[in-house]
Scaffold this active site. Structure first.
Site, PDB file in Angstrom:
ATOM      1  N   GLY A 218      84.451   0.013  44.905  1.00 38.58           N
ATOM      2  CA  GLY A 218      84.194  -1.515  45.331  1.00 38.58           C
ATOM      3  C   GLY A 218      82.481  -1.653  45.446  1.00 38.58           C
ATOM      4  O   GLY A 218      81.746  -0.643  45.174  1.00 38.58           O
ATOM      5  N   ILE A 219      82.135  -2.607  45.893  1.00 37.13           N
ATOM      6  CA  ILE A 219      80.776  -3.112  46.124  1.00 37.13           C
ATOM      7  C   ILE A 219      80.190  -2.585  47.351  1.00 37.13           C
ATOM      8  O   ILE A 219      80.757  -2.530  48.431  1.00 37.13           O
ATOM      9  CB  ILE A 219      80.675  -4.686  46.003  1.00 37.13           C
ATOM     10  CG1 ILE A 219      79.091  -4.885  45.642  1.00 37.13           C
ATOM     11  CG2 ILE A 219      80.950  -5.349  47.060  1.00 37.13           C
ATOM     12  CD1 ILE A 219      78.688  -6.679  45.474  1.00 37.13           C
ATOM     13  N   GLU A 243      87.167  -2.319  38.294  1.00 37.15           N
ATOM     14  CA  GLU A 243      86.514  -3.590  37.818  1.00 37.15           C
ATOM     15  C   GLU A 243      84.885  -3.678  37.822  1.00 37.15           C
ATOM     16  O   GLU A 243      84.410  -4.369  36.768  1.00 37.15           O
ATOM     17  CB  GLU A 243      87.028  -4.814  38.937  1.00 37.15           C
ATOM     18  CG  GLU A 243      86.429  -4.600  40.347  1.00 37.15           C
ATOM     19  CD  GLU A 243      86.712  -5.555  41.405  1.00 37.15           C
ATOM     20  OE1 GLU A 243      86.071  -6.464  41.660  1.00 37.15           O
ATOM     21  OE2 GLU A 243      87.934  -5.851  41.869  1.00 37.15           O
ATOM     22  N   GLY A 341      89.022  -7.869  43.628  1.00 39.36           N
ATOM     23  CA  GLY A 341      89.896  -7.149  43.349  1.00 39.36           C
ATOM     24  C   GLY A 341      90.533  -6.055  44.323  1.00 39.36           C
ATOM     25  O   GLY A 341      91.224  -5.164  43.929  1.00 39.36           O
TER      26      GLY A 341
END
Length: 446
Positions: A218-219, A243, A341
């Site tokens: 993830g970010i 993603e 996501g």
């Protein structure tokens, strides 16, 4: 076939392009770094001629000109599927609105509900076959093209060309108007330098990863640090299915740790739906057959992603409460980012054979006065949105270790989560757990 004639017939100035917008229109922008920053500037210049115009973006980079020029929202209303720092600050000032979204569903939302009046997006220059590449944001662009009444592309020769996958380009026959831009370089997003705590959390995450795992990150600084540690580890033959593609994937691939040889599908390729990072990343994805750009309804579909064995999903959070509820997008009524996501991948990872869905975070923050603010809390702050329900939550990791909440009762969850909290707040958490009737008095937290 030579498409240059068709190109010239559809080429117009940005001043002419924005004249297409009229009262009451819904204007959808390209996602992330493919937002039409050039078109946006000229649309803002038409402010006095327009009203009741809704603009929809995904994580717009910075502050849109249509908001800067209209601080009273008399002409434009700005809506965002996922907040960037800019949208977050605008929301604090009542200048932006969040659209709730489970990311993999977004193409289906366009199919069932949405018909934009205008879709404007940044693209790479047309190739010899008449295609404009969506570059570093595939996401849902092909689905929007199918439903939009008018499609306007702004061509930028400085964006990477990202190979598919599928639905990574739009053909000139599906484009209504073309704008040529000043070709500004793609905006770079540098991950913050990891703290000592970030590094410790990442080390604890690393202990949960096995050879031949398929990695989703993830970010944020912490997931990026996980990727950097993986690149330096002795792990072998990892794969990528994510993603968001970040700089850490370049490190993992170039170190030889990520080969993708044993992925169940898309072998040898890193599948993703958008990329956000530095020039290092953008150069890496450009015309690189090792990367495959897909729409989000493929990459994020839990029933597709989970077909990979050992899918490891690593995502950050704002708070986790003693029930195991995860809030990763808001703090109270303040919208911070979005569901994105995270739910897709935490669910998919548990479905995967040998997979692990991991929520990682520092156990606490220090406020401006130096006071400890625990991120493991009795209950989420009032108004906070639950991003991952307690029934879906799998692994939680802090600098103090990792726990698996699956198949655990409420008192077991409380015990495990308190063991991950900052030691100085554990006694207070125990007292709250007792009040909540989720604590067994014989429990011992070291």
């Amino acid at each position: 076939m030579n498409y240059n004639q068709e190109y010239q017939s559809k080429l117009i100035s940005p001043q002419e392009a924005v004249k297409i917008v009229k009262f009451g229109d819904w204007i959808h922008y390209g996602n992330f770094m493919m937002a039409p920053t050039y078109f946006d500037k000229y649309l803002a210049e038409r402010k006095e001629e327009l009203s009741n115009v809704n603009v929809v973006a995904v994580c717009f980079p910075g502050i849109p000109e249509i908001v800067k020029c209209d601080p009273d929202k008399e002409h434009f209303t700005f809506n965002d599927w996922h907040f960037s720092g800019g949208s977050r600050n605008l929301h604090d000032k009542d200048l932006s609105y969040y659209i709730p979204l489970t990311y993999h569903e977004c193409p289906k939302l366009y199919e069932r509900y949405l018909e934009p009046d205008v879709f404007s997006l940044k693209v790479a220059p047309m190739d010899q076959h008449g295609y404009f590449n969506f570059s570093i944001s595939n996401s849902m662009h092909a689905s929007i093209v199918k439903k939009a009444k008018k499609v306007i592309v702004e061509v930028n020769s400085n964006v990477p060309v990202c190979l598919g996958g599928n639905d990574e380009s739009v053909h000139i026959s599906d484009v209504d108007f073309i704008i040529e831009t000043n070709n500004e370089p793609v905006i770079e997003v540098k991950s913050p330098a990891p703290t000592e705590i970030d590094i410790k959390v990442a080390e604890n995450v690393l202990n949960l990863i096995e050879d031949r795992s398929v990695i989703q990150l993830g970010i944020g600084a912490m997931p990026n640090e996980v990727g950097r540690l993986i690149a330096k580890s002795g792990l072998k033959d990892l794969g990528g299915h994510t993603e968001m593609l970040v700089d850490a994937y370049v490190d993992m691939y170039e170190s030889g740790v990520m080969t993708g040889k044993y992925k169940d599908f898309d072998k040898g390729k890193i599948a993703y739906t958008f990329a956000m990072g530095t020039k290092k990343l953008y150069d890496f994805v450009n015309m690189n057959p090792a990367c495959a750009s897909y729409q989000v309804d493929y990459v994020n579909d839990p029933f597709i992603a989970s077909k990979h064995d050992k899918l490891i999903a690593v995502n950050n959070a704002i708070e986790v409460d003693l029930y195991g509820q995860v809030s990763s997008e808001s703090y109270g009524l303040r919208q911070i980012s979005g569901t994105g996501g995270q739910l897709d991948y935490i669910y998919a990872a548990f479905r995967s054979k040998g997979g692990k869905g991991i929520i990682c975070m520092a156990s606490h923050l220090d406020d401006k006065s130096g006071n400890i603010k625990s991120k493991i809390v009795p209950n989420l702050k009032g108004g906070s949105i639950v991003t991952v329900p307690r029934s879906i939550c799998n692994f939680v990791v802090t600098e103090h270790g990792s726990v698996d909440l699956k198949a655990k009762s409420t008192w077991q969850r409380a015990e495990l989560l308190i063991s991950l909290a900052e030691p100085t707040v554990r006694e207070d958490l125990i007292k709250e757990a007792e009040k909540m009737k989720i604590w067994v008095r014989s429990n011992k937290i070291v």
